[in-house]
Design a protein around this motif. Structure first.
Motif, PDB file in Angstrom:
ATOM      1  N   SER A 114      83.011  69.223  44.126  1.00  0.00           N
ATOM      2  CA  SER A 114      83.335  70.362  43.245  1.00  0.00           C
ATOM      3  C   SER A 114      82.052  71.044  42.784  1.00  0.00           C
ATOM      4  O   SER A 114      80.976  70.441  42.751  1.00  0.00           O
ATOM      5  N   GLN A 115      82.143  72.322  42.442  1.00  0.00           N
ATOM      6  CA  GLN A 115      81.054  73.127  41.898  1.00  0.00           C
ATOM      7  C   GLN A 115      81.616  73.954  40.755  1.00  0.00           C
ATOM      8  O   GLN A 115      82.790  74.315  40.749  1.00  0.00           O
ATOM      9  N   TYR A 116      80.741  74.258  39.776  1.00  0.00           N
ATOM     10  CA  TYR A 116      81.201  75.143  38.698  1.00  0.00           C
ATOM     11  C   TYR A 116      80.060  76.086  38.300  1.00  0.00           C
ATOM     12  O   TYR A 116      78.878  75.758  38.427  1.00  0.00           O
ATOM     13  N   SER A 117      80.422  77.256  37.833  1.00  0.00           N
ATOM     14  CA  SER A 117      79.433  78.296  37.529  1.00  0.00           C
ATOM     15  C   SER A 117      78.884  78.141  36.109  1.00  0.00           C
ATOM     16  O   SER A 117      79.402  77.368  35.298  1.00  0.00           O
ATOM     17  N   THR A 126      82.376  91.939  34.277  1.00  0.00           N
ATOM     18  CA  THR A 126      82.485  92.020  35.732  1.00  0.00           C
ATOM     19  C   THR A 126      81.224  91.468  36.377  1.00  0.00           C
ATOM     20  O   THR A 126      80.126  91.490  35.802  1.00  0.00           O
ATOM     21  N   LEU A 127      81.418  90.987  37.626  1.00  0.00           N
ATOM     22  CA  LEU A 127      80.313  90.402  38.389  1.00  0.00           C
ATOM     23  C   LEU A 127      80.169  91.142  39.708  1.00  0.00           C
ATOM     24  O   LEU A 127      81.131  91.663  40.257  1.00  0.00           O
ATOM     25  N   SER A 128      78.932  91.128  40.228  1.00  0.00           N
ATOM     26  CA  SER A 128      78.664  91.742  41.536  1.00  0.00           C
ATOM     27  C   SER A 128      77.706  90.844  42.302  1.00  0.00           C
ATOM     28  O   SER A 128      76.951  90.060  41.718  1.00  0.00           O
ATOM     29  N   GLY A 129      77.771  90.937  43.636  1.00  0.00           N
ATOM     30  CA  GLY A 129      76.869  90.147  44.461  1.00  0.00           C
ATOM     31  C   GLY A 129      77.617  89.525  45.622  1.00  0.00           C
ATOM     32  O   GLY A 129      78.551  90.118  46.172  1.00  0.00           O
ATOM     33  N   LEU A 195      74.913  86.135  42.287  1.00  0.00           N
ATOM     34  CA  LEU A 195      75.839  86.825  41.397  1.00  0.00           C
ATOM     35  C   LEU A 195      75.107  87.325  40.158  1.00  0.00           C
ATOM     36  O   LEU A 195      74.254  86.617  39.598  1.00  0.00           O
ATOM     37  N   THR A 196      75.496  88.533  39.716  1.00  0.00           N
ATOM     38  CA  THR A 196      74.905  89.124  38.522  1.00  0.00           C
ATOM     39  C   THR A 196      76.003  89.591  37.591  1.00  0.00           C
ATOM     40  O   THR A 196      77.005  90.178  38.033  1.00  0.00           O
ATOM     41  N   ASN A 197      75.793  89.306  36.292  1.00  0.00           N
ATOM     42  CA  ASN A 197      76.714  89.795  35.265  1.00  0.00           C
ATOM     43  C   ASN A 197      76.426  91.272  35.055  1.00  0.00           C
ATOM     44  O   ASN A 197      75.324  91.656  34.633  1.00  0.00           O
ATOM     45  N   ASP A 198      77.398  92.127  35.379  1.00  0.00           N
ATOM     46  CA  ASP A 198      77.190  93.578  35.298  1.00  0.00           C
ATOM     47  C   ASP A 198      76.923  94.037  33.874  1.00  0.00           C
ATOM     48  O   ASP A 198      76.280  95.080  33.666  1.00  0.00           O
ATOM     49  N   VAL A 199      77.390  93.287  32.883  1.00  0.00           N
ATOM     50  CA  VAL A 199      77.237  93.697  31.480  1.00  0.00           C
ATOM     51  C   VAL A 199      75.874  93.299  30.941  1.00  0.00           C
ATOM     52  O   VAL A 199      75.152  94.106  30.324  1.00  0.00           O
ATOM     53  N   THR A 200      75.493  92.031  31.186  1.00  0.00           N
ATOM     54  CA  THR A 200      74.232  91.525  30.619  1.00  0.00           C
ATOM     55  C   THR A 200      73.075  91.597  31.601  1.00  0.00           C
ATOM     56  O   THR A 200      71.912  91.487  31.205  1.00  0.00           O
ATOM     57  N   GLY A 201      73.384  91.737  32.917  1.00  0.00           N
ATOM     58  CA  GLY A 201      72.327  91.784  33.919  1.00  0.00           C
ATOM     59  C   GLY A 201      71.775  90.422  34.264  1.00  0.00           C
ATOM     60  O   GLY A 201      70.792  90.336  35.024  1.00  0.00           O
ATOM     61  N   SER A 203      71.698  86.547  35.914  1.00  0.00           N
ATOM     62  CA  SER A 203      72.193  85.917  37.132  1.00  0.00           C
ATOM     63  C   SER A 203      73.155  84.772  36.764  1.00  0.00           C
ATOM     64  O   SER A 203      72.979  84.094  35.742  1.00  0.00           O
ATOM     65  N   ILE A 204      74.145  84.552  37.608  1.00  0.00           N
ATOM     66  CA  ILE A 204      75.120  83.481  37.414  1.00  0.00           C
ATOM     67  C   ILE A 204      74.867  82.409  38.454  1.00  0.00           C
ATOM     68  O   ILE A 204      74.943  82.658  39.661  1.00  0.00           O
ATOM     69  N   GLY A 205      74.484  81.201  37.979  1.00  0.00           N
ATOM     70  CA  GLY A 205      74.221  80.101  38.886  1.00  0.00           C
ATOM     71  C   GLY A 205      75.392  79.120  38.961  1.00  0.00           C
ATOM     72  O   GLY A 205      76.382  79.221  38.228  1.00  0.00           O
TER      73      GLY A 205
END
Length: 454
Positions: A114-117, A126-129, A195-201, A203-205
């Motif tokens: 399993s993996q979790y963000s 919203t997220l982008s990437g 992945l990048t948080n569009d609101v805060t800029g 990165s999401i690991g």
């Protein structure tokens, strides 16, 4: 045919006679011809009912016996137990399982990768990437543009990337959870995310939750693995569940696979019950009904055949090792022909001579096989069965009787029409005589001048 009188009073009364009553009297003799046919038809139909009951009960008996003679039936049924159900629990033992004892040590349990963000405080962000997953050497990449966590989870699930995606939310925020759909080492998730948080800029690991790992265990001295904690195939026909690691390698779990005596004994009891139902049918047909009349099959050769075949069948078949008779299985027959089962005796025979008991029912020329063949010879479904043939013979006679009755009814209907027409004509003549006599009287008076009425 008897004589029918017609009463119509004085010839000049104009009274006539009752045509319907007269026709019925004339046809009564013709209808009397049908009486013995109808009586015989009723008797045959009563026999059919009794024979059909025999057929149903014999079929039930054959089915009960088949459960004992079938190689994949109750004798193949097994049950199991675990000496430490906190470590290992038995799920099932199929007919492929063999009675015996097995020693199992559980070194470690299987794990699903399993993996979790990283957590996201605002789940509506919203997220982008992109996200690349590798499972079992299979790489899949998902491009993401302006999706919330829940939308991203839905996209991953829709893409069939080999994982189940969901959102885990607590008081600190929300995370994307990815759990491999393949347990064990083969389902290990390798993840590459941008992945990048569009609101805060930011990165999401991702972090590893559980490593994909096969269970490790030792079965009867053989070190082996299993991708799942539900283990099938390591013991033939047996499925068991690994629940925890053995507390001490020197204290293995003992798994005992045994024959399922209770199911076998229940099936023997069903056989005895079915046999006694047929005996009750015989006893009933050998007696009289509540009015003192003989039962439909009283003295019938088919009834005698059933009785003789059942009696002989109990002594048929060759022995199997230590088992030579039904008595050794706890089955006896009383003076009324009823079977009785001593479950304690049967249980002892199963524990001491299981293979011989099975052979007594399943070997070639055994009791079970010869008794099955005998029941087939009495069947109501086999075209060579005694009951089937008796029902067919009755059916043929019933068809002939019904045709005779139908033909006779047609003749009676024709005679009724003819007689009714003829007697109606005669009746009209009788009723018209007073008027004709009066006309004759008037003519006579006109010619002679003599009043016949004076």
């Amino acid at each position: 045919m008897g004589t029918v009188g017609i009463n119509f009073g004085p010839i000049n009364s104009g009274q006539g006679f009752d045509v319907t009553s007269t026709v019925n009297q004339i046809l009564a003799a013709e209808q009397a011809i049908e009486k013995p046919w109808k009586t015989q038809l009723t008797n045959l139909q009563a026999q059919d009912t009794a024979l059909s009951k025999f057929g149903t009960d014999l079929s039930t008996l054959a089915t009960a016996l088949q459960n004992l003679t079938d190689f994949n039936g109750v004798f193949a049924s097994k049950q199991g137990s675990s000496s430490n159900p906190d470590v290992l629990a038995l799920s099932s033992a199929s007919n492929l399982a063999v009675a015996g004892s097995h020693t199992i040590v559980v070194n470690h349990l299987a794990q699903t990768s399993s993996q979790y963000s990283d957590k996201i405080t605002d789940a509506t962000s919203t997220l982008s990437g992109s996200l690349t997953l590798t499972i079992g050497g299979n790489n899949q990449t998902l491009n993401i543009s302006g999706q919330t966590l829940s939308q991203l989870a839905a996209s991953i699930n829709a893409a069939s990337m080999g994982v189940s995606a969901s959102i885990v939310t607590d008081t600190t925020g929300s995370r994307l959870s990815l759990v491999s759909k393949t347990s064990g080492a083969a389902g290990e998730i390798s993840l590459s995310a941008s992945l990048t948080n569009d609101v805060t800029g930011t990165s999401i690991g991702f972090q590893q939750g559980m490593q994909g790992m096969d269970a490790s265990l030792n079965v009867d001295g053989l070190n082996t693995t299993s991708a799942s904690n539900t283990v099938t195939g390591l013991i033939p026909g047996v499925t068991f569940q690994l629940l925890s690691v053995s507390p001490n390698p020197n204290q293995p779990v003992q798994v005992q696979i045994t024959n399922n005596n209770s199911v076998i004994e229940q099936t023997f009891n069903a056989f005895v019950t079915a046999y006694n139902a047929v005996v009750n049918d015989i006893t009933t047909q050998e007696g009289k009904d509540s009015n003192g009349n003989p039962q439909p099959l009283y003295g019938d050769p088919t009834l005698a055949m059933i009785q003789n075949q059942l009696s002989q069948g109990l002594l048929s078949g060759s022995s199997s090792g230590a088992i030579k008779s039904l008595g050794q299985l706890g089955i006896t027959v009383d003076q009324h022909g009823q079977m009785n089962l001593n479950v304690s005796t049967l249980d002892s025979a199963l524990n001491q001579n299981f293979t011989d008991v099975m052979g007594f029912l399943q070997n070639s020329n055994s009791f079970g096989q010869t008794f099955t063949s005998m029941l087939g010879g009495l069947s109501s479904t086999s075209t060579k069965g005694a009951i089937y043939l008796a029902l067919q013979q009755n059916s043929s006679q019933e068809s002939m009787l019904n045709k005779n009755i139908s033909d006779q009814e047609a003749r009676i209907a024709d005679d009724r029409t003819r007689l009714t027409n003829e007697l109606n004509t005669a009746n009209q003549i009788l009723q018209s005589l007073p008027g004709q006599l009066n006309m004759v009287d008037q003519l006579y008076s006109a010619i002679t001048g003599y009043k016949s009425g004076q």
